[in-house]
Design a protein around this motif. Structure first.
Motif, PDB file in Angstrom:
ATOM      1  N   THR A 174      48.388  51.993  74.871  1.00 21.22           N
ATOM      2  CA  THR A 174      48.931  50.990  75.782  1.00 21.22           C
ATOM      3  C   THR A 174      48.543  49.575  75.378  1.00 21.22           C
ATOM      4  O   THR A 174      49.374  48.667  75.359  1.00 21.22           O
ATOM      5  N   ALA A 230      51.992  50.372  82.674  1.00 20.61           N
ATOM      6  CA  ALA A 230      52.378  50.176  81.280  1.00 20.61           C
ATOM      7  C   ALA A 230      52.298  51.487  80.513  1.00 20.61           C
ATOM      8  O   ALA A 230      53.156  51.798  79.683  1.00 20.61           O
ATOM      9  N   GLY A 231      51.256  52.272  80.803  1.00 21.10           N
ATOM     10  CA  GLY A 231      51.128  53.578  80.154  1.00 21.10           C
ATOM     11  C   GLY A 231      52.304  54.475  80.462  1.00 21.10           C
ATOM     12  O   GLY A 231      52.806  55.197  79.592  1.00 21.10           O
ATOM     13  N   PHE A 255      55.379  53.163  78.457  1.00 22.31           N
ATOM     14  CA  PHE A 255      55.303  53.489  77.028  1.00 22.31           C
ATOM     15  C   PHE A 255      55.334  54.997  76.786  1.00 22.31           C
ATOM     16  O   PHE A 255      55.736  55.440  75.715  1.00 22.31           O
TER      17      PHE A 255
END
Length: 721
Positions: free
Chosen positions: A5, A406-407, A410
């Motif tokens: 991340t 965000a993890g 992604f």
């Protein structure tokens, strides 16, 4: 391989590196300008306000720096030029609130002071020194302070100048940082959406649409907060802390060393906080996705929920998810309440206590280990140290939530997809060949050794009970999936050797339940393709007979269409879908029971248009009403993933097998006995669905349905671009 991340966020930050760097430069300048204040205050106290106790000397030269007292001129000793002669030494010393004029040298001014009977007494370490002194009036004291006023005014102007610089830099930093963050999130959202378009169809089989939407909207918005609020506070905090520590060491090296204990406490605090916060935030973001998914599903299925009176059960499911979401939100609130301002205040008070204990012994008399100005400036700077710490601590929750989001984003982008290939290929003829094709969605094969050939201009019908593999053949033809065994060729070329977008460029489909997009009737026919003119749209609608059906609409071709075309009837939506397929002029056309939802009158209207639509094209029809495929060149009867019968309508009836039984169940045969010429007597075809009566059909047991149910549902969607 899962994307790291932090690295992925850094890569996206580089897309706006110029503005980010500009924002950080302005931030550094703003911090430096802001920290100039305590140094100006120290200079004002030590060099002007308290400097009045420095030695004064008599002089004969009048200037703005001299003071007239009792007919003599005096000037502070540090303001004499190197070649200027100094006269007699005098001092102004404070005892209590008043100041006293002492004529003569005073070797050591530190110690306790008192005045009585015209004598100023200074006591220090058991030693007492006495000096004749005269109390100064307010006017006389002001005369000695007057030479300091220009310097004080200069420092005040400098302070306001640095304050103005700080304000301008703060504005620039905020603007450019937010501008950079918006640019990064814009690119991230575009990339996520583009990647969704590349993901294989089977990825969405088990992932609710609401969860995908949540990652594109909620999670990317949380990442935006990371760049705007979190990084802004952390960058500002780190640069401020660096500036503060530089200032502390410049003020006094010992003071700076003592305050270094704050750094390991904060580092340990952040690590411990994130250990718990990450666990809670992961669940919170997951529950938010599930809430979006259930809302999306409820809205899509609202008619079913109302008809079957499932409002209460649906509400209970939503409430259970929402309660769990709130429970973990409250855990985060408790964690933040325990570890936010409380800990900052403890550390700040501890730092002040240590400093005052170590250095404050002689503070009130201005005779301590450090000067009053240094101590004042130090307390001011130390207070500024905890402002960025408070800002950083307040953003810890947002930081962890943003990193979790965000993890998730992604993680979605790590899913393997198929790159969109630019360009295209010439329109192929449409000769399709399945050669010993076997296919499984998971483990069990749903298609087994399928072989057939469809030549250009031919119509091939696929019939069979639910689960027999009809839709799977279409999915393979569109290359939503690829077979595990065998090969599929178009015009003799292996489809796996061609980009998927090129193949689909010359394919069209009309679904049983057509999907219309928000826009107008014209945009739903052309799908925004610039190659399809308005004249082509009008002609396509006219050729399928839609112009008469849609004539009552006030907007005509520009009539607004809401999501899924819910304001139009099923027949109108289907006609628009037919026109769409005709406008794109596909070489291969798939009709997935395209007339199932159309009334008899409308069906009769478009039957002739269908013949025009099929002309010169290879057409595949998934048929439930067998009466609609009597003119098909080839009919493939599927059962349990295998082709059990093939031939024309008359040939299959003469065979007397599975197709014969299905056709009979639909009322297509009024007399089961054959006439003298050996032909089967046919009556008018009904419209009942064999799948609804499949349980009565011989040899049409539940195995086929069970076989098809082993795969996820994946209705083929058109890709005409």
């Amino acid at each position: 391989m899962k994307t790291k991340t932090g690295k992925a966020l850094f890569k996206y930050a580089l897309t706006a590196k110029r503005t980010f760097i500009l924002a950080l430069v302005m931030l550094a300048i703003g911090v430096a300008a802001d920290l100039a204040g305590p140094f100006i205050a120290r200079n004002m106290i030590d060099n002007h306000m308290l400097a009045i106790e420095k030695p004064f000397y008599e002089t004969n030269t009048a200037s703005s720096e001299t003071v007239s007292y009792n007919g003599k001129l005096y000037k502070r000793g540090d303001r004499f030029a190197a070649d200027e002669t100094k006269g007699g030494e005098v001092h102004l010393l404070q005892a209590g609130r008043p100041f006293y004029f002492v004529e003569g040298a005073v070797p050591d001014t530190t110690g306790e002071r008192s005045f009585e009977g015209g004598v100023l007494t200074i006591s220090k370490g058991g030693e007492t020194l006495q000096y004749p002194a005269v109390k100064l009036s307010a006017k006389e004291l002001y005369a000695f302070y007057k030479p300091e006023l220009p310097g004080i005014r200069t420092l005040v102007l400098a302070y306001f100048g640095f304050l103005l610089i700080s304000i301008i830099m703060e504005f620039g930093k905020t603007y450019w940082l937010q501008s950079s963050a918006n640019k990064v999130i814009q690119k991230l959202r575009i990339d996520v959406y583009k990647h969704i378009q590349k993901l294989p169809v089977n990825y969405f089989d088990n992932l609710p649409a609401g969860k995908v939407v949540s990652r594109v909207t909620n999670d990317t918005e949380a990442v935006k907060d990371l760049f705007i609020a979190v990084l802004s506070n952390f960058f500002s905090g780190i640069i401020n802390m660096l500036g503060v520590y530089v200032a502390l060491f410049l003020l006094d090296f010992r003071l700076g060393l003592i305050c270094l204990f704050v750094i390991p406490i904060i580092a340990a605090w952040v690590v411990l906080y994130r250990k718990f916060a990450t666990r809670y935030n992961t669940i919170i973001r997951s529950r938010l996705s599930e809430i979006n998914a259930i809302i999306n599903e409820s809205i899509q299925g609202m008619p079913v929920i109302r008809v079957f009176r499932r409002q209460e059960q649906t509400s209970d499911e939503f409430e259970a998810l929402n309660d769990d979401y709130m429970k973990h939100q409250n855990k985060m609130l408790n964690l933040n309440a325990l570890t936010s301002h409380n800990l900052v205040n403890v550390i700040r008070n501890l730092a002040f206590a240590v400093v005052l204990w170590y250095f404050g012994g002689g503070y009130l008399s201005a005779t301590g280990i450090v000067s009053l100005g240094v101590l004042y400036a130090f307390v001011d700077v130390l207070g500024r140290l905890f402002q960025p710490i408070t800002g950083m601590v307040n953003q810890l929750a947002a930081l962890d939530s943003s990193l979790v989001s965000a993890g998730r984003v992604f993680e979605l982008m790590d899913q393997p997809g198929v790159d969109v290939t630019d360009g295209g290929m010439p329109r192929y003829k449409g000769n399709v060949e399945f050669d010993d094709v076997s296919f499984a969605y998971k483990k069990d094969y749903v298609l087994k050794h399928i072989s057939f050939t469809a030549k250009q201009g031919e119509t091939v019908a696929l019939v069979g009970h639910t689960g027999s593999g009809k839709s799977s053949i279409i999915n393979l033809l569109f290359r939503f999936y690829d077979p595990q065994k065998g090969s599929i060729r178009i015009d003799g070329q292996e489809v796996t050797s061609l980009p998927k977008q090129w193949i689909r460029q010359h394919m069209g489909i009309v679904l049983q339940d057509p999907y219309l997009f928000t826009g107008t009737i014209a945009s739903n026919v052309s799908l925004g393709d610039g190659r399809i003119s308005r004249e082509t749209v009008e002609k396509a609608l006219k050729d399928v007979g839609a112009d008469r059906i849609l004539a009552h609409l006030p907007g005509g071709l520009d009539e607004p269409v809401v999501e899924k075309g819910s304001t139009l009837s099923a027949g109108e939506r289907q006609l628009i879908s037919f026109a769409r397929a005709l406008a794109f002029d596909p070489a291969i056309l798939i009709l997935d029971e395209a007339t199932a939802n159309i009334d008899t009158e409308t069906e009769a209207l478009i039957q002739s248009a269908l013949e025009v639509l099929k002309k010169g094209r290879t057409t595949f029809i998934i048929a439930h009403r067998l009466s609609t495929i009597r003119s098909a060149d080839q009919i493939l009867v599927l059962h349990k993933g295998e082709v059990v019968e093939r031939g024309s309508h008359d040939e299959l009836l003469a065979l007397g097998g599975r197709y014969y039984q299905m056709y009979r169940l639909q009322g297509g045969i009024t007399d089961a006995a054959e006439n003298g010429s050996g032909q089967v007597q046919e009556g008018s075809s009904g419209s009942s669905n064999p799948e609804a009566q499949g349980s009565s059909a011989p040899a049409a047991g539940s195995a086929g349905a069970a076989d098809e149910s082993k795969r996820p549902t994946a209705s083929p969607l058109p890709n005409l671009s």
